[in-house]
Design a protein around this motif. Structure first.
Motif, PDB file in Angstrom:
ATOM      1  N   LYS A 122     -11.462  -7.919 -11.764  1.00  0.00           N
ATOM      2  CA  LYS A 122     -12.001  -9.015 -10.962  1.00  0.00           C
ATOM      3  C   LYS A 122     -13.367  -8.634 -10.399  1.00  0.00           C
ATOM      4  O   LYS A 122     -14.299  -9.428 -10.393  1.00  0.00           O
ATOM      5  CB  LYS A 122     -11.004  -9.304  -9.831  1.00  0.00           C
ATOM      6  N   TRP A 149       0.847  -1.205   0.000  1.00  0.00           N
ATOM      7  CA  TRP A 149       0.000   0.000   0.000  1.00  0.00           C
ATOM      8  C   TRP A 149       0.878   1.249   0.000  1.00  0.00           C
ATOM      9  O   TRP A 149       0.556   2.234  -0.685  1.00  0.00           O
ATOM     10  CB  TRP A 149      -0.975  -0.012   1.187  1.00  0.00           C
ATOM     11  N   ASP A 163     -11.521   4.122   1.029  1.00  0.00           N
ATOM     12  CA  ASP A 163     -10.204   3.507   0.783  1.00  0.00           C
ATOM     13  C   ASP A 163      -9.137   4.495   1.249  1.00  0.00           C
ATOM     14  O   ASP A 163      -9.458   5.586   1.749  1.00  0.00           O
ATOM     15  CB  ASP A 163     -10.037   3.152  -0.711  1.00  0.00           C
ATOM     16  N   LEU A 164      -7.892   4.127   1.087  1.00  0.00           N
ATOM     17  CA  LEU A 164      -6.793   5.013   1.490  1.00  0.00           C
ATOM     18  C   LEU A 164      -6.897   6.328   0.704  1.00  0.00           C
ATOM     19  O   LEU A 164      -7.352   6.323  -0.458  1.00  0.00           O
ATOM     20  CB  LEU A 164      -5.453   4.319   1.210  1.00  0.00           C
ATOM     21  N   MET A 166      -7.902  -4.741  -9.927  1.00  0.00           N
ATOM     22  CA  MET A 166      -8.963  -5.146  -9.006  1.00  0.00           C
ATOM     23  C   MET A 166     -10.329  -4.964  -9.678  1.00  0.00           C
ATOM     24  O   MET A 166     -11.246  -5.755  -9.484  1.00  0.00           O
ATOM     25  CB  MET A 166      -8.905  -4.333  -7.703  1.00  0.00           C
ATOM     26  N   GLY A 187     -12.300  -0.525   1.494  1.00  0.00           N
ATOM     27  CA  GLY A 187     -11.218  -0.924   0.585  1.00  0.00           C
ATOM     28  C   GLY A 187     -11.790  -1.081  -0.817  1.00  0.00           C
ATOM     29  O   GLY A 187     -11.498  -2.027  -1.537  1.00  0.00           O
ATOM     30  N   ASP A 238      -5.688  -9.948   2.933  1.00  0.00           N
ATOM     31  CA  ASP A 238      -4.399  -9.239   2.955  1.00  0.00           C
ATOM     32  C   ASP A 238      -3.832  -9.110   4.365  1.00  0.00           C
ATOM     33  O   ASP A 238      -2.716  -8.599   4.528  1.00  0.00           O
ATOM     34  CB  ASP A 238      -4.582  -7.813   2.397  1.00  0.00           C
ATOM     35  N   TRP A 239      -4.605  -9.499   5.374  1.00  0.00           N
ATOM     36  CA  TRP A 239      -4.217  -9.193   6.756  1.00  0.00           C
ATOM     37  C   TRP A 239      -4.228 -10.449   7.629  1.00  0.00           C
ATOM     38  O   TRP A 239      -4.926 -11.409   7.310  1.00  0.00           O
ATOM     39  CB  TRP A 239      -5.188  -8.146   7.329  1.00  0.00           C
ATOM     40  N   MET A 280     -14.777  -6.753   0.094  1.00  0.00           N
ATOM     41  CA  MET A 280     -14.440  -7.777  -0.902  1.00  0.00           C
ATOM     42  C   MET A 280     -12.931  -7.805  -1.136  1.00  0.00           C
ATOM     43  O   MET A 280     -12.315  -6.761  -1.405  1.00  0.00           O
ATOM     44  CB  MET A 280     -15.167  -7.464  -2.219  1.00  0.00           C
ATOM     45  N   SER A 281     -12.361  -8.990  -1.047  1.00  0.00           N
ATOM     46  CA  SER A 281     -10.919  -9.188  -1.300  1.00  0.00           C
ATOM     47  C   SER A 281     -10.076  -8.238  -0.462  1.00  0.00           C
ATOM     48  O   SER A 281      -9.126  -7.629  -0.956  1.00  0.00           O
ATOM     49  CB  SER A 281     -10.587  -8.983  -2.785  1.00  0.00           C
ATOM     50  N   GLY A 330     -11.308   0.566  -3.537  1.00  0.00           N
ATOM     51  CA  GLY A 330     -10.452   0.857  -4.702  1.00  0.00           C
ATOM     52  C   GLY A 330     -11.028   1.972  -5.562  1.00  0.00           C
ATOM     53  O   GLY A 330     -11.433   3.027  -5.062  1.00  0.00           O
ATOM     54  N   GLY A 375      -9.480   7.342   4.105  1.00  0.00           N
ATOM     55  CA  GLY A 375      -9.223   7.100   5.523  1.00  0.00           C
ATOM     56  C   GLY A 375      -8.474   5.804   5.709  1.00  0.00           C
ATOM     57  O   GLY A 375      -7.928   5.245   4.745  1.00  0.00           O
ATOM     58  N   ASP A 376      -8.453   5.355   6.967  1.00  0.00           N
ATOM     59  CA  ASP A 376      -7.715   4.139   7.312  1.00  0.00           C
ATOM     60  C   ASP A 376      -8.674   3.228   8.075  1.00  0.00           C
ATOM     61  O   ASP A 376      -9.160   3.597   9.152  1.00  0.00           O
ATOM     62  CB  ASP A 376      -6.521   4.541   8.184  1.00  0.00           C
ATOM     63  N   MET A 377      -8.961   2.054   7.512  1.00  0.00           N
ATOM     64  CA  MET A 377      -9.958   1.168   8.127  1.00  0.00           C
ATOM     65  C   MET A 377      -9.526   0.667   9.510  1.00  0.00           C
ATOM     66  O   MET A 377     -10.342   0.149  10.259  1.00  0.00           O
ATOM     67  CB  MET A 377     -10.278  -0.006   7.204  1.00  0.00           C
ATOM     68  N   PHE A 378      -8.224   0.842   9.840  1.00  0.00           N
ATOM     69  CA  PHE A 378      -7.785   0.436  11.180  1.00  0.00           C
ATOM     70  C   PHE A 378      -8.104   1.522  12.209  1.00  0.00           C
ATOM     71  O   PHE A 378      -8.013   1.288  13.402  1.00  0.00           O
ATOM     72  CB  PHE A 378      -6.281   0.126  11.177  1.00  0.00           C
ATOM     73  N   VAL A 413      -5.880   6.541  -2.943  1.00  0.00           N
ATOM     74  CA  VAL A 413      -6.702   5.734  -3.863  1.00  0.00           C
ATOM     75  C   VAL A 413      -7.978   6.494  -4.227  1.00  0.00           C
ATOM     76  O   VAL A 413      -8.308   6.650  -5.406  1.00  0.00           O
ATOM     77  CB  VAL A 413      -7.043   4.356  -3.245  1.00  0.00           C
TER      78      VAL A 413
HETATM   79  C1  LIG Z   1      -7.075  -6.314  -2.816  1.00  0.00           C
HETATM   80  S1  LIG Z   1      -7.710  -4.688  -2.925  1.00  0.00           S
HETATM   81  C2  LIG Z   1      -9.452  -4.985  -3.103  1.00  0.00           C
HETATM   82  C3  LIG Z   1     -10.159  -3.858  -3.807  1.00  0.00           C
HETATM   83  C4  LIG Z   1     -11.662  -4.085  -4.006  1.00  0.00           C
HETATM   84  N1  LIG Z   1     -12.363  -4.323  -2.770  1.00  0.00           N
HETATM   85  C5  LIG Z   1     -11.902  -5.244  -4.958  1.00  0.00           C
HETATM   86  O1  LIG Z   1     -12.144  -6.373  -4.510  1.00  0.00           O
HETATM   87  O2  LIG Z   1     -11.799  -5.040  -6.176  1.00  0.00           O
HETATM   88  C6  LIG Z   1      -7.584  -4.136  -1.240  1.00  0.00           C
HETATM   89  C7  LIG Z   1      -7.963  -2.670  -1.057  1.00  0.00           C
HETATM   90  O3  LIG Z   1      -7.781  -2.323   0.330  1.00  0.00           O
HETATM   91  C8  LIG Z   1      -7.308  -0.992   0.381  1.00  0.00           C
HETATM   92  N2  LIG Z   1      -6.651  -0.737   1.688  1.00  0.00           N
HETATM   93  C9  LIG Z   1      -5.458  -1.202   2.119  1.00  0.00           C
HETATM   94  N3  LIG Z   1      -5.202  -0.746   3.358  1.00  0.00           N
HETATM   95  C10 LIG Z   1      -6.259   0.028   3.714  1.00  0.00           C
HETATM   96  C11 LIG Z   1      -6.575   0.784   4.897  1.00  0.00           C
HETATM   97  N4  LIG Z   1      -5.740   0.800   5.939  1.00  0.00           N
HETATM   98  N5  LIG Z   1      -7.740   1.468   4.921  1.00  0.00           N
HETATM   99  C12 LIG Z   1      -8.589   1.444   3.848  1.00  0.00           C
HETATM  100  N6  LIG Z   1      -8.350   0.733   2.712  1.00  0.00           N
HETATM  101  C13 LIG Z   1      -7.192   0.044   2.647  1.00  0.00           C
HETATM  102  C14 LIG Z   1      -6.337  -0.933  -0.797  1.00  0.00           C
HETATM  103  O4  LIG Z   1      -5.996   0.394  -1.172  1.00  0.00           O
HETATM  104  C15 LIG Z   1      -7.104  -1.706  -1.858  1.00  0.00           C
HETATM  105  O5  LIG Z   1      -7.900  -0.865  -2.647  1.00  0.00           O
END
Ligand SMILES: C[S@@+](CC[C@H](N)C(=O)[O-])C[C@H]1O[C@@H](n2cnc3c(N)ncnc32)[C@H](O)[C@@H]1O
Length: 282
Positions: free
Chosen positions: A170, A150, A219-220, A167, A196, A258-259, A253-254, A198, A238-241, A223
């Motif tokens: 998909k 990221w 999303d971030l 993304m 997230g 990642d975590w 979704m997806s 995108g 923003g930041d989802m955390f 993005v």
């Molecule tokens: C694998 S992509 C999936 C995108 C979309 N949901 C899809 O399935 O097409 C993961 C997404 O999580 C976002 N992301 C990563 N860290 C994040 C955070 N801390 N807060 C918000 N979004 C975040 C990324 O920028 C990315 O767009």
């Protein structure tokens, strides 16, 4: 079949397979080349079987080199070869080649270019080192590229755009299946946050299918700054955390893959917080 015959067959199969490993990269290299040159787009637009000479002159390519690439792709059934007249054959589209058309409905070009590009390929080159390592939780992407994916995307806008478009390829497939397979989950949902999300491909499809929904694409910041704008979707950075915008339902979704487990729990607790007030749906 005797034991001897089985062994000979297995050995012959092994011999074929090993050469597929030796030259396995050639197929993806040809597909990448086809996307970069726009071969599928040109053949589709031509509308009838296209002779090599025309294809080469349209693409401004050296015909014999192009022919070698085309032979590989015809062998792999990406393009068809069909007679034009008694002496000439031409290349035609197939459902597979339509996935290689830039920006097409079924296009997978961004995903292929992302995964076959140097940034995403680099971590695979140190797979064995990663397997041998103990106690290091830095992702292979970060080891290879110096930053987590990221932060890397934030610092490299071209990579970020390609990633978001990949993304989107998909999302077009999976969200369409969701819309057709379980539309009832969106009943009564007035506002929906895609966490997230995108470049908001998923939300764009959802608000089109269920026009009573207002979408929040979360999303971030880097993005959402370049996500397309629309009347029915608000882009929120923003930041989802830290925290997630309020909505009656959340779409994820997806993202969780990642975590690690603890991080997923943190994200889900942040999803839960606004829902406690409004009895939401995830
Ligand atoms: C694998 S992509 C999936 C995108 C979309 N949901 C899809 O399935 O097409 C993961 C997404 O999580 C976002 N992301 C990563 N860290 C994040 C955070 N801390 N807060 C918000 N979004 C975040 C990324 O920028 C990315 O767009």
């Amino acid at each position: 079949m005797g034991d001897m015959e089985v062994t000979i067959k297995e050995e012959a199969r092994a011999e074929i397979k090993i050469w597929n490993y030796v030259f396995g990269y050639a197929k993806i290299a040809a597909v990448k080349c086809a996307i970069e040159l726009g071969i599928a787009d040109v053949i589709e637009n031509y509308g009838s079987p296209m002779p090599l000479s025309e294809l080469a002159s349209t693409l401004r390519c050296e015909p014999s080199r192009l022919h070698r690439i085309m032979r590989l792709m015809v062998h792999d059934r990406i393009f068809k070869q069909e007679p034009i007249n008694q002496h000439t054959v031409g290349f035609s589209s197939t459902p597979l080649s339509r996935c290689l058309i830039k920006g097409g409905e079924k296009s997978k070009t961004a995903f292929i270019l992302l995964m076959s590009g140097p940034t995403c390929l680099a971590p695979w080159h140190s797979l064995s080192a990663r397997v041998l390592e103990t106690g290091n939780n830095i992702s292979p992407f970060e080891v290879a590229n110096g930053k987590d994916i990221w932060s890397y995307a934030e610092a490299n806008p071209d990579f970020s755009e390609l990633f978001n478009n990949a993304m989107g390829c998909k999302a077009r497939l999976t969200v369409q299946a969701t819309i057709e397979g379980c539309p009832e989950v969106f009943d009564g949902v007035e506002n929906l946050v895609d966490i997230g999300g995108g470049n908001a491909t998923a939300l764009s499809l959802l608000v089109k299918a269920f026009p009573w929904i207002r979408g929040i694409n979360f999303d971030l910041p880097h993005v959402v700054a370049i996500a397309p704008k629309s009347d029915s979707i608000e882009n929120v950075g923003g930041d989802m955390f830290m925290s997630i915008p309020n909505a009656d339902a959340a779409f994820l979704m997806s993202v969780l893959h990642d975590w690690d487990d603890e991080e997923c729990i943190k994200i889900l607790k942040n999803v839960e917080k606004p829902f406690q007030k409004i009895k939401g749906r995830l």
